[in-house]
Design a protein around this motif. Structure first.
Motif, PDB file in Angstrom:
ATOM      1  N   SER A 414       0.671  -1.234  -0.077  1.00 25.98           N
ATOM      2  CA  SER A 414      -0.017   0.079   0.051  1.00 25.98           C
ATOM      3  C   SER A 414       0.642   1.205   0.149  1.00 25.98           C
ATOM      4  O   SER A 414       2.148   1.277  -0.041  1.00 25.98           O
ATOM      5  N   THR A 415       0.300   2.386  -0.063  1.00 25.63           N
ATOM      6  CA  THR A 415       0.807   3.690   0.163  1.00 25.63           C
ATOM      7  C   THR A 415       0.799   3.927   1.651  1.00 25.63           C
ATOM      8  O   THR A 415      -0.371   3.923   2.208  1.00 25.63           O
ATOM      9  N   ILE A 594      -8.446  -0.391  -0.247  1.00 20.58           N
ATOM     10  CA  ILE A 594      -8.609  -0.915   1.291  1.00 20.58           C
ATOM     11  C   ILE A 594      -7.872   0.611   1.611  1.00 20.58           C
ATOM     12  O   ILE A 594      -6.438   1.143   1.432  1.00 20.58           O
ATOM     13  N   VAL A 595      -8.657   1.106   2.933  1.00 19.79           N
ATOM     14  CA  VAL A 595      -7.974   2.497   3.553  1.00 19.79           C
ATOM     15  C   VAL A 595      -8.205   1.806   4.768  1.00 19.79           C
ATOM     16  O   VAL A 595      -9.354   1.789   5.426  1.00 19.79           O
ATOM     17  N   VAL A 629      -4.578   0.849  -3.283  1.00 17.73           N
ATOM     18  CA  VAL A 629      -5.468   0.873  -4.253  1.00 17.73           C
ATOM     19  C   VAL A 629      -4.816  -0.070  -5.427  1.00 17.73           C
ATOM     20  O   VAL A 629      -3.850   0.069  -5.743  1.00 17.73           O
ATOM     21  N   PRO A 630      -5.592  -1.105  -6.081  1.00 20.44           N
ATOM     22  CA  PRO A 630      -5.367  -1.777  -7.066  1.00 20.44           C
ATOM     23  C   PRO A 630      -4.668  -1.106  -8.076  1.00 20.44           C
ATOM     24  O   PRO A 630      -5.172  -0.228  -8.806  1.00 20.44           O
ATOM     25  N   GLY A 631      -3.493  -1.533  -8.545  1.00 21.76           N
ATOM     26  CA  GLY A 631      -2.721  -1.038  -9.674  1.00 21.76           C
ATOM     27  C   GLY A 631      -1.506   0.021  -9.066  1.00 21.76           C
ATOM     28  O   GLY A 631      -0.832   0.566  -9.917  1.00 21.76           O
ATOM     29  N   ALA A 632      -1.801   0.544  -8.105  1.00 16.84           N
ATOM     30  CA  ALA A 632      -0.663   1.695  -7.380  1.00 16.84           C
ATOM     31  C   ALA A 632       0.494   0.684  -6.918  1.00 16.84           C
ATOM     32  O   ALA A 632       0.187   0.016  -5.984  1.00 16.84           O
ATOM     33  N   ALA A 633       1.503   1.087  -7.279  1.00 15.66           N
ATOM     34  CA  ALA A 633       2.634   0.811  -6.503  1.00 15.66           C
ATOM     35  C   ALA A 633       2.928   0.885  -4.999  1.00 15.66           C
ATOM     36  O   ALA A 633       2.369   2.043  -4.717  1.00 15.66           O
ATOM     37  N   PRO A 634       3.161   0.069  -4.170  1.00 19.72           N
ATOM     38  CA  PRO A 634       3.580   0.344  -2.859  1.00 19.72           C
ATOM     39  C   PRO A 634       4.510   1.500  -2.795  1.00 19.72           C
ATOM     40  O   PRO A 634       5.461   1.702  -3.537  1.00 19.72           O
ATOM     41  N   SER A 635       4.271   2.362  -1.688  1.00 20.22           N
ATOM     42  CA  SER A 635       5.152   3.671  -1.629  1.00 20.22           C
ATOM     43  C   SER A 635       4.835   4.179  -0.060  1.00 20.22           C
ATOM     44  O   SER A 635       4.005   3.694   0.781  1.00 20.22           O
ATOM     45  N   ARG A 636       5.663   4.897   0.409  1.00 17.85           N
ATOM     46  CA  ARG A 636       5.928   5.698   1.610  1.00 17.85           C
ATOM     47  C   ARG A 636       5.895   7.251   1.198  1.00 17.85           C
ATOM     48  O   ARG A 636       6.504   7.739   0.499  1.00 17.85           O
ATOM     49  N   VAL A 637       4.934   7.995   1.861  1.00 18.37           N
ATOM     50  CA  VAL A 637       4.709   9.327   1.891  1.00 18.37           C
ATOM     51  C   VAL A 637       5.186  10.036   3.159  1.00 18.37           C
ATOM     52  O   VAL A 637       4.386   9.880   4.191  1.00 18.37           O
ATOM     53  N   PRO A 638       6.393  10.717   3.035  1.00 23.77           N
ATOM     54  CA  PRO A 638       6.817  11.068   4.374  1.00 23.77           C
ATOM     55  C   PRO A 638       6.312  12.542   4.878  1.00 23.77           C
ATOM     56  O   PRO A 638       6.247  13.142   5.743  1.00 23.77           O
ATOM     57  N   ALA A 639       5.731  13.214   3.749  1.00 23.97           N
ATOM     58  CA  ALA A 639       5.044  14.503   3.960  1.00 23.97           C
ATOM     59  C   ALA A 639       3.750  14.514   4.915  1.00 23.97           C
ATOM     60  O   ALA A 639       3.181  13.332   4.815  1.00 23.97           O
ATOM     61  N   VAL A 678      -0.670   8.693  -4.005  1.00 23.89           N
ATOM     62  CA  VAL A 678      -0.647   7.276  -3.925  1.00 23.89           C
ATOM     63  C   VAL A 678      -0.084   6.996  -5.340  1.00 23.89           C
ATOM     64  O   VAL A 678       0.504   6.111  -5.654  1.00 23.89           O
ATOM     65  N   LEU A 679      -0.381   7.650  -6.498  1.00 24.19           N
ATOM     66  CA  LEU A 679       0.014   7.453  -7.776  1.00 24.19           C
ATOM     67  C   LEU A 679       1.326   8.312  -8.336  1.00 24.19           C
ATOM     68  O   LEU A 679       1.570   8.566  -9.549  1.00 24.19           O
ATOM     69  N   LEU A 680       1.979   8.808  -7.358  1.00 23.50           N
ATOM     70  CA  LEU A 680       3.171   9.312  -7.863  1.00 23.50           C
ATOM     71  C   LEU A 680       4.132   8.408  -8.613  1.00 23.50           C
ATOM     72  O   LEU A 680       4.357   7.489  -8.226  1.00 23.50           O
ATOM     73  N   ALA A 681       4.970   9.122  -9.487  1.00 21.29           N
ATOM     74  CA  ALA A 681       5.816   8.287 -10.266  1.00 21.29           C
ATOM     75  C   ALA A 681       7.065   8.052  -9.580  1.00 21.29           C
ATOM     76  O   ALA A 681       7.477   8.750  -8.799  1.00 21.29           O
TER      77      ALA A 681
END
Length: 767
Positions: A414-415, A594-595, A629-639, A678-681
């Motif tokens: 997930s993100t 899923i949230v 979100v299906p199709g979105a790559a796992p990531s982490r957002v520190p902001a 969530v969809l950041l490149a």
């Protein structure tokens, strides 16, 4: 005409003078012990101030000043109580015992029997009333009705207890008066009364030891509530000492002349007058008293209310922050009107439209083609999981304990928003605004602790249902039903895990996670619910106090409250895992977002606080936020991000429009979708955003706001008292930077953000 010594004429004036002298000495005793008690009170408030002697001295002087009127009021009551007990002679422990024995002359067995029965009956009355109050306060009923029922029930129980004492006195008298050999046995009321007090104290201690912190555990278990770590009995203890001093002082200092006693008793009021102006110049001292002084904080609130000249609930004195106490339209919580030349909110000057536009430009709406949702499947479902009282520090965030293996697995795909913030620090002012998409002070609500939201506010589920989405919710607490309006917009509201209608709302001592997951699985197992697009909300409760120990989740223990809490989190995670596994295995799993988040955190002694509510410390408002979100790559957002953005995110994921152009002025969303994050490149970084945490005042909390810009966190209490912390270098919020140049940098940005709020002012008059 000269009166004879037997004339009754001077008796009343003499008695009145005697009473006046006794009251003056009571005031002196209360005042002296009040200074001692205030010193202890201030010591607790000044804890954590380091070695700054100036701040500590200012705190002690201010606390003595705000404590002094309370001490004198308690002293007056204590003195009057002593006069009622013995109008002719100042009471002391020795005289009270002697008086009891004097009253027993001629009927020693009667009094010796009555006194212990009265003591034990009082203990029984107190216990039964506590059980009655616990049962009635849990009912979903009007507070006035519940209060009336408690009062009437207490009177009835007292009447029955009194009759029982009168009925049992004769047989006990006969038992006490005669021993087996016919000689008098125990007929000393001081002895029998002392034994009864010992029995009552032993039963009380047994109840505390064996009862649960919610009052469960049998008849005496109601006293288990005294084990609650957040139960602070310091204030009543200090006031009891002052009252006893007032009660006993006239006998102890009977040689002190009344005028001298009264003069000395009034001396601490000079510090009260000093505090009226000093606390305005030393807001940090007032803040320390509010948060750390058990008596001083409450006394300060009363003094501010009494000093409020224009009735706007703010005062110019005692650090109340009102910059114009003659105009009720001007006060720290007032709405700032742009370009009117008036400092409406006492922030230091009028805010202009030009300054607002420069400091906080209005966000620009995206064209439909720009929406990130265009890159997602058009038929996504959403499952929203909220977990009551869940702190941010789960396993995926670095917690070494195995508290959240299932959520950690979800986080891995997930993100993860690493620094997400709730909208308030307790449920009633966080969940509703989060699902409406407005800040708490922008909602149309009542004054209750459990806020009710009117139909002037539109919940995100109402928008989803209007777009043809099947909407469902599963809950274990009645607040999430029709009571607060949180059921609006749902096709199905499953309350099978909650207490039945009309039953007490108290679910703190019951585990509900298994039943909540079972109910959610039943809904998801029905083609009627999942045949088309659907939205499901499940709110888990178990991490909320009281914390239960679960034998099927070993490894956490019960040595501390945090141990029990971590066990509750792991227990909840296990049952969330069942829900996540079922979704993944279902035909719709690949197109279900899923949230996971929480309504607020929890404190375990940080900032001398337990549980939650009242304040906006990081441990109370920083929460988990996972968005899969299906199709979105796992990531982490520190902001840093806020749950004000949840409603726009849900709408964008499901491609449901928000408020239409030309909608009523009350229909708006204050946040922005998180889907772009969530969809950041790959290689992109989420832009920084200011975060506002907005907790309006209620019956049990003062207004609190926090404004976070970058790493700087500004917290505003009551609209008038400010604190500033650098979360990068001071994540535990220990060093207040208010008054430094950093404060001047962030203050105008907060003023601009506040000016953009469309506030709805609600007071206790609006139910």
């Amino acid at each position: 005409m000269k009166r004879t010594p037997s004339s009754p004429g001077p008796a009343v004036p003499t008695l009145a003078r005697s009473w006046a002298g006794r009251l003056a000495r009571s005031a002196l005793g209360a005042s002296v012990f009040g200074v001692v008690a205030a010193s202890l009170d201030a010591g607790w408030a000044a804890t954590g101030a380091g070695d700054d002697p100036t701040f500590q001295l200012a705190t002690y002087l201010a606390d003595i000043g705000v404590f002094a009127p309370v001490a004198l009021a308690v002293g007056l009551l204590g003195g009057l109580g002593a006069i009622v007990v013995d109008p002719s002679l100042p009471p002391s422990p020795a005289t009270l015992v002697a008086s009891l024995r004097v009253r027993a002359i001629g009927r020693p067995a009667d009094i010796a029997a009555f006194v212990p029965l009265a003591v034990l009956a009082a203990f029984l009355w107190m216990t039964l009333c506590a059980h009655l109050a616990r049962a009635l306060l849990g009912l979903e009923a009007a507070p006035l009705l519940v209060g009336t029922a408690v009062a009437a029930g207490s009177l009835g129980i007292g009447l029955i207890a009194g009759l029982a004492v009168l009925a049992l006195t004769p047989p006990l008298r006969r038992t006490l008066a005669t021993a087996s050999d016919g000689r008098p046995a125990c007929v000393d009321p001081a002895v029998t009364g002392g034994v009864a007090l010992g029995i009552a104290a032993t039963l009380f201690a047994l109840g505390v030891a064996t009862g649960g912190v919610s009052g469960e555990g049998g008849f005496l278990g109601i006293y288990g509530i005294f084990k609650r770590p957040e139960l602070d009995l310091r204030a009543p203890a200090l006031l009891l000492v002052v009252a006893l001093a007032a009660f006993l002082a006239p006998a102890a200092i009977r040689t002190v002349r009344a005028p001298v006693a009264l003069l000395v008793a009034l001396l601490p009021l000079a510090l009260t007058a000093r505090a009226a102006s000093a606390l305005t110049e030393q807001p940090a001292v007032g803040q320390a008293l509010e948060r750390g002084a058990p008596v001083g904080g409450k006394s300060l609130a009363i003094l501010r209310r009494l000093a409020d000249r224009d009735g706007d609930r703010s005062a110019a004195l005692f650090g109340g922050g009102d910059c114009d106490d003659r105009d009720a339209r001007v006060h720290p919580l007032a709405e700032e009107i742009l370009d009117n030349g008036v400092d409406d909110d006492c922030s230091g000057g009028d805010l202009t439209a030009a300054a607002l536009a420069a400091l906080a430009p209005a966000p620009k709406a995206k064209a439909p083609a720009e929406s990130p949702a265009a890159r997602l499947p058009a038929d996504l479902n959403v499952v929203l999981i909220t977990i009551d009282t869940l702190r941010w520090d789960l396993g995926y965030a670095g917690n070494p304990r195995p508290v959240s293996p299932n959520l950690d697995a979800l986080a891995a795909r997930s993100t993860v928003f690493e620094r997400a913030y709730a909208l308030a620090s307790y449920t009633g002012k966080s969940i509703g605004p989060m699902l409406i998409g407005k800040y708490g002070s922008e909602t149309h609500r009542n004054w209750g602790h459990f806020n009710k939201f009117s139909e002037e506010d539109t919940f995100v589920t109402e928008r989803l249902k209007g777009a043809g989405v099947r909407t469902m919710s599963v809950h274990g607490h009645r607040y999430f039903g029709s009571f607060g309006g949180l059921d609006r917009g749902f096709d199905v509201v499953d309350m099978s895990a909650a207490p039945p209608e009309g039953a007490p709302w108290d679910v703190d001592n019951k585990a509900t996670s298994p039943a909540l997951t079972d109910a959610a699985l039943r809904l998801l197992g029905s083609p009627e619910n999942t045949g088309g697009r659907f939205f499901l909300w499940v709110h888990y409760l178990d991490p909320h106090a009281d914390y239960l120990q679960h034998k099927d989740v070993p490894g956490f223990g019960a040595a501390t409250q945090r141990d029990l809490y971590d066990g509750e989190v792991a227990f909840t995670d296990r049952h969330i895992g069942r829900l996540l596994d079922a979704i993944a295995a279902a035909p719709y799993g690949g197109r279900t977002a899923i949230v996971v988040t929480s309504d607020h955190g929890e404190a375990f002694g940080e900032h001398k606080m337990f549980r939650h509510g009242f304040e906006l410390w990081e441990e109370l408002v920083r929460v988990p936020l996972l968005v899969h979100v299906p199709g979105a790559a796992p990531s982490r957002v520190p902001a840093r991000r806020s749950l004000i953005d949840l409603a726009p995110t849900l709408l964008e994921v499901m491609r449901v429009p928000g408020p239409a152009e030309g909608a009523p002025a009350t229909d708006f969303l204050s946040g922005a979708s998180l889907l772009p994050d969530v969809l950041l490149a790959a290689g992109e970084q989420a832009a920084a955003r200011d975060v506002l945490i907005d907790m309006p005042a209620g019956p049990y909390n003062d207004a609190r706001r926090s404004f976070i810009r970058g790493d700087m966190k500004l917290t505003i209490s009551g609209g008038a008292r400010f604190e500033l912390y650098d979360l990068a270098s001071d994540p535990e919020e220990r060093k207040n930077l208010w008054g430094t140049p950093a404060a001047k940098e962030i203050e105008p940005y907060y003023a601009a953000a506040r000016a953009r709020l469309r506030e709805i002012h609600v007071t206790g008059a609006r139910k």
